[in-house]
Design a protein around this motif. Structure first.
Motif, PDB file in Angstrom:
ATOM      1  N   LEU A 115       2.009   5.516   2.363  1.00 54.44           N
ATOM      2  CA  LEU A 115       2.881   5.970   3.448  1.00 54.44           C
ATOM      3  C   LEU A 115       4.261   5.310   3.383  1.00 54.44           C
ATOM      4  O   LEU A 115       5.270   5.938   3.749  1.00 54.44           O
ATOM      5  N   LYS A 116       4.322   4.084   2.931  1.00 53.12           N
ATOM      6  CA  LYS A 116       5.567   3.303   2.996  1.00 53.12           C
ATOM      7  C   LYS A 116       6.786   4.013   2.400  1.00 53.12           C
ATOM      8  O   LYS A 116       7.852   4.042   3.025  1.00 53.12           O
ATOM      9  N   PRO A 117       6.696   4.597   1.193  1.00 55.63           N
ATOM     10  CA  PRO A 117       7.874   5.284   0.638  1.00 55.63           C
ATOM     11  C   PRO A 117       8.344   6.456   1.502  1.00 55.63           C
ATOM     12  O   PRO A 117       9.536   6.786   1.503  1.00 55.63           O
ATOM     13  N   ILE A 118       7.425   7.096   2.225  1.00 58.88           N
ATOM     14  CA  ILE A 118       7.818   8.181   3.125  1.00 58.88           C
ATOM     15  C   ILE A 118       8.665   7.624   4.257  1.00 58.88           C
ATOM     16  O   ILE A 118       9.691   8.203   4.629  1.00 58.88           O
ATOM     17  N   LEU A 119       8.258   6.478   4.793  1.00 58.82           N
ATOM     18  CA  LEU A 119       9.018   5.844   5.869  1.00 58.82           C
ATOM     19  C   LEU A 119      10.397   5.406   5.375  1.00 58.82           C
ATOM     20  O   LEU A 119      11.401   5.601   6.059  1.00 58.82           O
ATOM     21  N   PHE A 182       4.021  12.503   9.416  1.00 56.54           N
ATOM     22  CA  PHE A 182       3.166  11.764   8.495  1.00 56.54           C
ATOM     23  C   PHE A 182       2.738  10.423   9.080  1.00 56.54           C
ATOM     24  O   PHE A 182       1.625   9.953   8.803  1.00 56.54           O
ATOM     25  N   GLN A 183       3.601   9.823   9.894  1.00 54.44           N
ATOM     26  CA  GLN A 183       3.203   8.597  10.591  1.00 54.44           C
ATOM     27  C   GLN A 183       1.996   8.859  11.484  1.00 54.44           C
ATOM     28  O   GLN A 183       1.002   8.125  11.454  1.00 54.44           O
ATOM     29  N   LYS A 184       2.083   9.896  12.296  1.00 53.23           N
ATOM     30  CA  LYS A 184       1.007  10.211  13.242  1.00 53.23           C
ATOM     31  C   LYS A 184      -0.270  10.620  12.511  1.00 53.23           C
ATOM     32  O   LYS A 184      -1.384  10.240  12.908  1.00 53.23           O
ATOM     33  N   THR A 185      -0.104  11.394  11.442  1.00 51.85           N
ATOM     34  CA  THR A 185      -1.268  11.808  10.657  1.00 51.85           C
ATOM     35  C   THR A 185      -1.967  10.591  10.061  1.00 51.85           C
ATOM     36  O   THR A 185      -3.196  10.470  10.112  1.00 51.85           O
ATOM     37  N   THR A 186      -1.168   9.660   9.532  1.00 53.95           N
ATOM     38  CA  THR A 186      -1.729   8.469   8.899  1.00 53.95           C
ATOM     39  C   THR A 186      -2.405   7.556   9.909  1.00 53.95           C
ATOM     40  O   THR A 186      -3.468   6.985   9.623  1.00 53.95           O
ATOM     41  N   VAL A 187      -1.826   7.415  11.089  1.00 57.51           N
ATOM     42  CA  VAL A 187      -2.458   6.602  12.139  1.00 57.51           C
ATOM     43  C   VAL A 187      -3.841   7.151  12.458  1.00 57.51           C
ATOM     44  O   VAL A 187      -4.820   6.402  12.580  1.00 57.51           O
TER      45      VAL A 187
END
Length: 219
Positions: A115-119, A182-187
Motif C-alpha cells: 500500500l505504501k507506494p500508493i500513498l 485503496f486506504q479504506k479497502t486495505t484497512v
C-alpha cells in the motif's frame, strides 16, 4: 529446500520481454515492434519471436497490420470500460479472499508494504508509479489469497497495457479519492473484513467506470 524455477522457453522470454517493456513505458500504444530487433537483442531465431507476437495478438496486446507489421494495440474507450467492468468483479473477489488470510504470519506486513507506494504517489503525482503500485498490490493480494485462478488472472490481465491508456485521465484531479479508496479497502482487508473490502473496492471501480463513460460522451 530452494525451489528452482523452470527456465522460460524462447517464446515465453519474448512475451515477458514485451510485457516488461510495456510496464516500463518503453513500448506504448501504437508503437511498432521490429521483430529483427527482438531477434538480435534476445539472440533468437525468427520462429519464437513470431510465435510470441501471435500469443500477444490473441491477448489483445498486439495487432497485426495488412503489411504484416505488428504494433502495440491501442484500446478504445469501450474496451477500457469493458476491462474495468470485469476487473471490478475480479478485483473485488481478490480483496475479499486476501482478507480471509490476514491471520497468517507476515501477510499484514506484505499488504502494508504494498500500500505504501500508493500513498506516496499522492505526493509525487506520478501516475505511472501509482498504477504500478496498484498492479503490485493486486498481485500481492492474489498471492496471499492462495487461489491459483485469481493469481493467474492477475498475472495475465495485462494491467500495464490498460493503465497506459488511462494514465492521462486518472488519477488526474482525483488523487485523494483514488488513494483514499485503496486506504479504506486495505484497512478492511487488514481487519479481515473481506465483504467490506469488496464493497469499497467495487464502489470505487463503479466510479471509475462512470468517469470513463462521461469521457466517451464528451468525445
Amino acid at each position: 529446500m530452494e525451489i528452482k524455477r523452470k527456465k522460460p522457453t524462447a517464446v515465453q522470454l519474448v512475451v515477458e520481454t514485451i510485457l516488461a517493456r510495456i510496464k516500463e513505458g518503453r513500448y506504448i500504444p501504437g508503437q511498432y515492434l521490429i521483430a529483427g530487433d527482438l531477434m538480435q537483442e534476445l539472440n533468437l531465431s525468427k520462429a519464437p519471436v513470431r510465435e510470441a507476437i501471435h500469443v500477444l495478438v490473441g491477448e489483445g496486446i498486439i495487432e497485426l497490420l495488412q503489411n504484416r507489421s505488428a504494433r502495440i494495440r491501442s484500446l478504445s474507450m469501450d474496451e477500457l470500460i469493458d476491462f474495468s467492468e470485469v476487473w471490478a468483479a475480479v478485483g473485488g473477489v481478490n480483496v475479499r479472499l486476501a482478507a480471509d488470510h490476514m491471520h497468517l504470519k507476515g501477510n499484514k506486513v506484505l499488504v502494508r508494504k504494498a500500500l505504501k507506494p500508493i500513498l506516496v504517489s499522492e505526493t509525487t503525482k506520478n501516475s505511472t508509479e501509482y498504477f504500478a503500485a496498484v498492479s503490485n498490490l493486486h498481485l500481492v493480494l492474489s498471492e496471499i489469497s492462495g487461489n491459483k485462478y485469481i493469481t493467474q488472472m492477475v498475472n495475465r490481465s495485462n494491467f500495464d497495457h490498460f493503465y497506459r491508456h488511462i494514465s492521462g485521465m486518472f488519477p488526474g484531479t482525483h488523487w485523494r479519492r483514488h488513494v483514499e479508496a485503496f486506504q479504506k479497502t486495505t484497512v478492511a482487508i487488514l481487519d479481515s473484513k473481506g465483504d467490506v473490502a469488496e464493497r469499497i473496492y467495487r464502489k470505487h471501480m463503479q466510479w471509475v467506470i462512470a468517469h470513463l463513460k462521461t469521457a466517451i460522451n464528451q468525445l
